[in-house]
Design a protein around this motif. Structure first.
Motif, PDB file in Angstrom:
ATOM      1  N   PRO A  86       4.450   2.797   2.959  1.00 45.98           N
ATOM      2  CA  PRO A  86       3.312   2.087   2.384  1.00 45.98           C
ATOM      3  C   PRO A  86       2.107   1.987   3.306  1.00 45.98           C
ATOM      4  O   PRO A  86       0.986   1.873   2.844  1.00 45.98           O
ATOM      5  N   GLU A  89      -0.306   5.483   3.462  1.00 48.86           N
ATOM      6  CA  GLU A  89      -0.836   5.995   2.214  1.00 48.86           C
ATOM      7  C   GLU A  89      -2.293   6.428   2.377  1.00 48.86           C
ATOM      8  O   GLU A  89      -3.054   5.830   3.129  1.00 48.86           O
ATOM      9  N   ILE A  94      -3.076   5.537  -2.949  1.00 49.17           N
ATOM     10  CA  ILE A  94      -3.232   4.121  -3.294  1.00 49.17           C
ATOM     11  C   ILE A  94      -3.842   3.978  -4.685  1.00 49.17           C
ATOM     12  O   ILE A  94      -3.346   3.231  -5.537  1.00 49.17           O
ATOM     13  N   GLN A  97      -1.406   5.027  -7.510  1.00 49.43           N
ATOM     14  CA  GLN A  97      -0.350   4.066  -7.786  1.00 49.43           C
ATOM     15  C   GLN A  97      -0.894   2.789  -8.418  1.00 49.43           C
ATOM     16  O   GLN A  97      -0.225   2.165  -9.236  1.00 49.43           O
ATOM     17  N   VAL A  98      -2.105   2.402  -8.037  1.00 50.33           N
ATOM     18  CA  VAL A  98      -2.669   1.150  -8.550  1.00 50.33           C
ATOM     19  C   VAL A  98      -3.285   1.326  -9.935  1.00 50.33           C
ATOM     20  O   VAL A  98      -3.283   0.397 -10.746  1.00 50.33           O
ATOM     21  N   ASN A 245       5.571   2.121  -3.838  1.00 51.97           N
ATOM     22  CA  ASN A 245       5.373   0.876  -3.101  1.00 51.97           C
ATOM     23  C   ASN A 245       5.230  -0.284  -4.079  1.00 51.97           C
ATOM     24  O   ASN A 245       4.263  -0.345  -4.837  1.00 51.97           O
ATOM     25  N   ASP A 247       4.205  -3.209  -3.665  1.00 58.22           N
ATOM     26  CA  ASP A 247       2.965  -3.961  -3.463  1.00 58.22           C
ATOM     27  C   ASP A 247       1.841  -3.451  -4.359  1.00 58.22           C
ATOM     28  O   ASP A 247       0.943  -4.203  -4.736  1.00 58.22           O
ATOM     29  N   ASN A 248       1.875  -2.148  -4.703  1.00 58.77           N
ATOM     30  CA  ASN A 248       0.804  -1.556  -5.504  1.00 58.77           C
ATOM     31  C   ASN A 248       0.962  -1.808  -6.997  1.00 58.77           C
ATOM     32  O   ASN A 248      -0.017  -1.739  -7.741  1.00 58.77           O
ATOM     33  N   VAL A 362      -3.202  -7.695  -5.191  1.00 57.67           N
ATOM     34  CA  VAL A 362      -2.702  -6.439  -4.622  1.00 57.67           C
ATOM     35  C   VAL A 362      -3.095  -6.337  -3.149  1.00 57.67           C
ATOM     36  O   VAL A 362      -2.272  -5.997  -2.287  1.00 57.67           O
ATOM     37  N   GLN A 363      -4.345  -6.636  -2.847  1.00 58.03           N
ATOM     38  CA  GLN A 363      -4.827  -6.544  -1.466  1.00 58.03           C
ATOM     39  C   GLN A 363      -4.117  -7.546  -0.562  1.00 58.03           C
ATOM     40  O   GLN A 363      -3.701  -7.200   0.562  1.00 58.03           O
ATOM     41  N   ARG A 366      -0.571  -6.381   0.140  1.00 54.10           N
ATOM     42  CA  ARG A 366      -0.526  -5.243   1.060  1.00 54.10           C
ATOM     43  C   ARG A 366      -0.769  -5.699   2.501  1.00 54.10           C
ATOM     44  O   ARG A 366      -0.069  -5.274   3.422  1.00 54.10           O
ATOM     45  N   SER A 404      -7.751   0.450   1.315  1.00 48.88           N
ATOM     46  CA  SER A 404      -7.289  -0.078   0.026  1.00 48.88           C
ATOM     47  C   SER A 404      -8.329  -1.004  -0.596  1.00 48.88           C
ATOM     48  O   SER A 404      -8.482  -1.051  -1.819  1.00 48.88           O
TER      49      SER A 404
END
Length: 509
Positions: A86, A89, A94, A97-98, A245, A247-248, A362-363, A366, A404
């Motif tokens: 992660p 990336e 990023i 995935q987001v 990931n 988190d994403n 999300v931020q 991460r 990100s």
């Protein structure tokens, strides 16, 4: 090759025996641990290095597991504890995935906006206008609780704390019980805040309406959190198996159904209870009492896990303060939507608040994972500097978190254009999408996300240096600020459009 000294110290602090210490000084050969420790001592060391000791802090467990490989049971310090994929990336990966969960979450907020646009004309919302104050508070509850759960579980999954079935089920049951306790208590407090904020400006208090607000809020918070919490667990498990990931994807998917489910439940439950408000007043009181009576059960379950028990004892401040902040945004919504000139604002409020909250969550998730991979809260001052970051370091540096932030910020305009087009196509709201309206709306959305991402960069590092786990403390504040900033900027935009006479947009028509 031997490990770096600081890596050895980390293993020693967590109860593991460094492999280098098991070598024979004369022959340079590894000596079997049983030769000098004995079977019982070896077993104790292995158990201590692979599982949480009773009473150990959650952060100790995170660091301990973070020093182990997810692909091997070997606890050798020769394995590199460097961050996993992660943190390596690219911007493209990023964004890729987001993007899908972001759009999915956005369409969920669009659907919630359409629902709010419809239910604002129901009798229960017309006669009990304090329900509008509950809307941002309960929708924010999704951000304050479900997103915090998603961030916490994502971090645990990324560093290997959920790799064994025993650890997995212990964490799941403890966190679900924790979620239900927080949802019930915060739902109750949100109803009290709605009553107080509604009573102060008008000076009018109704016991019937207060009990209705309490029953509707507690029941909605409990049922929505139970449903969304189970979805979150499934998403994180699926993400790990697919090599994505968490988190994403976890926090946006938590929001994809969160707003819609919560608003639909609030509307349906309050409408059903309102019909029997006069003739069967006791029904509202029984509903509220039932969910409050279940609290001791969830507290008992959460107490079995030391990590969730610590969170339960220490995480009330951000959740309660976040609820109060969101309630202020609800008061703005109540005063704005109640004015016929600004009735069209209802459909856009969940969208702008939901998108801003999703992106900043999300931020924050991460950044928190990044910090957890370098140690425990309070450590590594170089990784988490004390000083307030500059806007350039937040958005323009080569750091992975800055990368990100740029990706998330660039998603705002295309995402909102898609959502606005969807609302227009479904003939939602009372506003025609003219160029000047889109410009004002986009300005509010960009300013909201820009502020939130900058605050997230500062807040997560600040909490880390104060020995607080950002997974538990940062997201409630950030999503609540997103509700307040988004609602306030949207209300200002609608007022300006009305003042300059943008008749083509039919604001409030």
């Amino acid at each position: 090759m031997t490990s770096k000294p600081e890596k050895k110290e980390t293993h020693q602090a967590n109860g593991a025996v460094p492999v280098d210490h098991l070598a024979s000084p004369d022959q340079g050969q590894l000596v079997e641990p049983s030769d000098f420790l004995g079977p019982a001592a070896v077993e104790a060391v292995v158990l201590e290095s692979r599982a949480n000791a009773k009473g150990v802090r959650e952060d100790d467990a995170l660091l301990e597991n973070g020093s182990q490989s997810n692909e091997s049971d070997d606890t050798s310090t020769h394995q590199s504890p460097e961050p996993a994929s992660p943190l390596k990336e690219t911007s493209f990966s990023i964004g890729l995935q987001v993007l899908f969960p972001f759009l999915l979450a956005g369409f969920g907020t669009v659907a919630a906006g359409m629902v709010l646009d419809i239910v604002q004309h129901w009798d229960v919302f017309k006669n009990v206008t304090n329900l509008f104050i509950l809307v941002p508070a309960l929708l924010g509850l999704k951000g304050n609780l479900e997103m915090t759960l998603a961030s916490r579980l994502s971090t645990a999954a990324n560093i290997g704390q959920m790799d064994t079935p025993k650890e997995f089920w212990k964490m799941i049951t403890g966190n679900m019980a924790l979620l239900l306790v927080q949802a019930t208590v915060v739902g109750f407090l949100a109803s009290i805040a709605a009553v107080v904020f509604g009573w102060i400006p008008d000076g009018h208090f109704s016991l019937y309406h207060a009990v209705l607000l309490c029953a509707s809020s507690v029941a909605t918070a409990f049922v929505a959190s139970l449903f969304l919490g189970m979805i979150m667990i499934g998403v994180i498990i699926g993400s790990r198996k697919m090599g994505i990931n968490p988190d994403n994807v976890a926090t946006p998917i938590a929001a994809s159904l969160g707003d819609l489910v919560t608003l639909a439940l609030l509307s349906g439950i309050s409408c059903g209870l309102y019909k029997d408000l006069e003739s069967k007043f006791y029904v509202n009181a029984l509903v509220c009492a039932l969910f409050l009576a279940l609290l001791p059960i969830w507290v008992f379950v959460a107490r079995k896990d030391s990590a969730t028990w610590e969170v339960l004892c220490s995480s009330w401040e951000p959740v309660v303060i976040a609820m109060a902040i969101s309630s202020v945004g609800g008061l703005i919504l109540d005063r704005t939507v109640s004015d016929p000139n600004f009735a069209g604002m209802a459909v856009f409020t969940p969208v702008i608040n939901g998108v801003g909250g999703n992106l900043v969550a999300v931020q924050a998730s991460r950044i928190s994972t990044y910090l957890h991979m370098s140690g425990m809260p309070g450590e590594n001052s170089k990784t988490a500097p004390w000083k307030c970051p500059s806007p350039c370091s937040t958005f323009c540096s080569s750091d992975v978190n800055s990368r990100s932030a740029r990706v998330l910020f660039l998603l705002v305009v295309p995402g909102h254009l898609v959502f606005l087009y969807t609302i227009s196509s479904m003939q939602g709201g009372h506003t025609t999408l003219t160029l000047i309206f889109v410009v004002f709306y986009m300005t509010a959305a960009l300013l909201q996300v820009l502020i939130l991402l900058y605050i997230a960069d500062w807040m997560v590092h600040w909490m880390w240096n104060r020995d607080l786990d950002p997974d538990n403390f940062s997201i409630p504040y950030l999503t609540a600020l997103g509700d307040l900033i988004g609602t306030g900027l949207l209300a200002v935009s609608f007022h300006i459009l009305w003042l300059i006479g943008d008749r083509d947009s039919d604001v409030g028509d």
